[in-house]
Design a protein around this motif. Structure first.
Motif, PDB file in Angstrom:
ATOM      1  N   TYR B  33       0.853  -1.187   0.000  1.00  0.00           N
ATOM      2  CA  TYR B  33       0.000   0.000   0.000  1.00  0.00           C
ATOM      3  C   TYR B  33       0.892   1.242   0.000  1.00  0.00           C
ATOM      4  CZ  TYR B  33      -4.168  -2.520   1.923  1.00  0.00           C
ATOM      5  OH  TYR B  33      -5.245  -3.344   2.141  1.00  0.00           O
ATOM      6  N   TYR B  35       0.357   5.415   1.050  1.00  0.00           N
ATOM      7  CA  TYR B  35      -0.516   6.415   1.646  1.00  0.00           C
ATOM      8  C   TYR B  35       0.210   7.750   1.698  1.00  0.00           C
ATOM      9  CZ  TYR B  35      -3.749   2.841   3.304  1.00  0.00           C
ATOM     10  OH  TYR B  35      -4.661   1.820   3.377  1.00  0.00           O
ATOM     11  N   GLN B  37       0.311  11.260   3.950  1.00  0.00           N
ATOM     12  CA  GLN B  37      -0.103  11.883   5.210  1.00  0.00           C
ATOM     13  C   GLN B  37       0.408  13.312   5.223  1.00  0.00           C
ATOM     14  OE1 GLN B  37       1.447  10.241   8.894  1.00  0.00           O
ATOM     15  NE2 GLN B  37      -0.396  10.806   9.989  1.00  0.00           N
ATOM     16  N   LEU B  43      -4.478   9.698   6.986  1.00  0.00           N
ATOM     17  CA  LEU B  43      -3.840   8.936   5.921  1.00  0.00           C
ATOM     18  C   LEU B  43      -4.768   8.853   4.710  1.00  0.00           C
ATOM     19  CD1 LEU B  43      -2.627   7.713   8.729  1.00  0.00           C
ATOM     20  CD2 LEU B  43      -1.656   6.050   7.164  1.00  0.00           C
ATOM     21  N   PHE B  45      -5.352   7.250   1.096  1.00  0.00           N
ATOM     22  CA  PHE B  45      -4.937   6.105   0.296  1.00  0.00           C
ATOM     23  C   PHE B  45      -4.542   6.527  -1.110  1.00  0.00           C
ATOM     24  CE2 PHE B  45      -4.767   1.936  -1.350  1.00  0.00           C
ATOM     25  CZ  PHE B  45      -5.480   1.898  -2.535  1.00  0.00           C
ATOM     26  N   LEU B  88       4.268  13.322   4.311  1.00  0.00           N
ATOM     27  CA  LEU B  88       4.931  12.061   4.644  1.00  0.00           C
ATOM     28  C   LEU B  88       4.265  10.978   3.813  1.00  0.00           C
ATOM     29  CD1 LEU B  88       6.991  10.626   6.557  1.00  0.00           C
ATOM     30  CD2 LEU B  88       5.055  10.225   8.092  1.00  0.00           C
ATOM     31  N   LEU B  90       3.851   7.068   3.159  1.00  0.00           N
ATOM     32  CA  LEU B  90       4.020   5.822   3.888  1.00  0.00           C
ATOM     33  C   LEU B  90       3.723   4.629   2.995  1.00  0.00           C
ATOM     34  CD1 LEU B  90       2.226   6.914   7.162  1.00  0.00           C
ATOM     35  CD2 LEU B  90       4.656   6.418   6.935  1.00  0.00           C
ATOM     36  N   PHE B 104       4.007  -1.045   8.370  1.00  0.00           N
ATOM     37  CA  PHE B 104       4.399   0.207   7.740  1.00  0.00           C
ATOM     38  C   PHE B 104       5.892   0.468   7.861  1.00  0.00           C
ATOM     39  CE2 PHE B 104       0.611   2.552   6.452  1.00  0.00           C
ATOM     40  CZ  PHE B 104      -0.374   1.728   6.960  1.00  0.00           C
ATOM     41  N   GLY B 105       6.426   1.121   6.835  1.00  0.00           N
ATOM     42  CA  GLY B 105       7.760   1.664   6.903  1.00  0.00           C
ATOM     43  C   GLY B 105       7.757   2.988   7.652  1.00  0.00           C
ATOM     44  N   GLN B 106       8.941   3.590   7.777  1.00  0.00           N
ATOM     45  CA  GLN B 106       9.072   4.834   8.527  1.00  0.00           C
ATOM     46  C   GLN B 106       8.690   6.060   7.699  1.00  0.00           C
ATOM     47  OE1 GLN B 106       9.844   4.853  11.981  1.00  0.00           O
ATOM     48  NE2 GLN B 106       9.208   2.813  11.360  1.00  0.00           N
ATOM     49  N   ARG B 109       9.730  11.670   3.854  1.00  0.00           N
ATOM     50  CA  ARG B 109       9.238  13.046   4.000  1.00  0.00           C
ATOM     51  C   ARG B 109       9.597  13.813   2.746  1.00  0.00           C
ATOM     52  NH1 ARG B 109       5.611  15.428   6.962  1.00  0.00           N
ATOM     53  NH2 ARG B 109       6.386  14.374   8.828  1.00  0.00           N
TER      54      ARG B 109
END
Lengths: 114, 113
Positions: B33, B35, B37, B43, B45, B88, B90, B104-106, B109
């Motif tokens: 996925y 997303y 943010q 979040l 999609f 951000l 994600l 999820f990854g970190q 940015r």
């Protein structure tokens, strides 16, 4: 279409008190339900999930959630709050099968007051 | 076990440029996925890839696109960057067939100036 509602943008709880973060959902079929937590400038961390079975689900860091089908709710709870629980919490839902995405609520900022 | 990794961590681009964000899923996971943010928002999609195919797409303009490679890693491309693309981004991976939770990854940015 599926949707998630988190009615409270902000929840403040005194340290040591029980906490509840509310979530209601809408799906056409059977739901997969999830709670995630996000700390500042970080990704989301998985807390717990409901797929099927017992309505009370236990997860990480002492959190639990209760699935209520009649009220279409999946509230997050913890018996005794810690200051370190302060973060942004997201509820998410996905319908079984099909091509439905994972849909998130708008998030609830939880602040634990020492 | 390695988690979901995203690169780069930070990316600064000028308006009108293109950005490419990368995601490596957890070993064995076939779905990814993406997303967005934005600051102060939830979040949103963007895209869902599974087994190399696009399964679902969010309400974003066509300049947001992506792909999934045979090793299940994924790229998100954003063309003609606009200031409001600053956010951000994600990525999350999961194994669709067993209905596992998404990890999820970190995040990356992205700042558009």
């Amino acid at each position: 279409a599926q949707s998630v509602a988190q009615p409270e943008d902000q929840v403040n709880v005194a340290e040591g008190n029980p906490l509840t973060v509310k979530c209601t959902y809408s799906v056409s079929g059977n739901p997969y339900l999830f709670w995630y937590v996000q700390y500042p400038n970080r990704g989301l961390q998985f807390l717990l999930k409901y797929i099927t079975g017992d309505n009370l689900v236990k997860g990480s860091y002492g959190f639990e959630a209760e699935f209520n089908k009649s009220q279409t709710s999946f509230h997050l709870k913890k018996p005794s709050a810690l200051v370190s629980d302060s973060a942004l919490y997201f509820c998410a839902v996905r319908d079984w099968g099909g091509n439905e995405k994972l849909t998130f609520g708008t998030g609830t900022r939880l602040t634990i007051i020492p | 076990e390695a988690g979901v990794t995203q690169s780069p961590t930070h990316l600064i681009k000028t308006r009108g440029q293109q950005a490419t964000l990368r995601c490596s899923p957890i070993s064995g996971h076939t779905s990814v996925y993406w997303y967005q943010q934005a600051l102060g928002l939830g979040l949103q999609f963007l895209l869902w890839y599974d087994e190399g195919e696009e399964r679902n797409r969010g309400n974003f303009p066509p300049r947001f696109s992506g792909r999934q490679f045979p090793n299940y890693s994924s790229e998100l491309n954003v063309n003609a960057l606009e200031l409001e693309d600053s956010a951000l981004y994600l990525c999350a991976s999961f194994f669709y067939s067993s209905n596992t939770e998404a990890f999820f990854g970190q995040g990356t940015r992205l700042t558009v100036v």
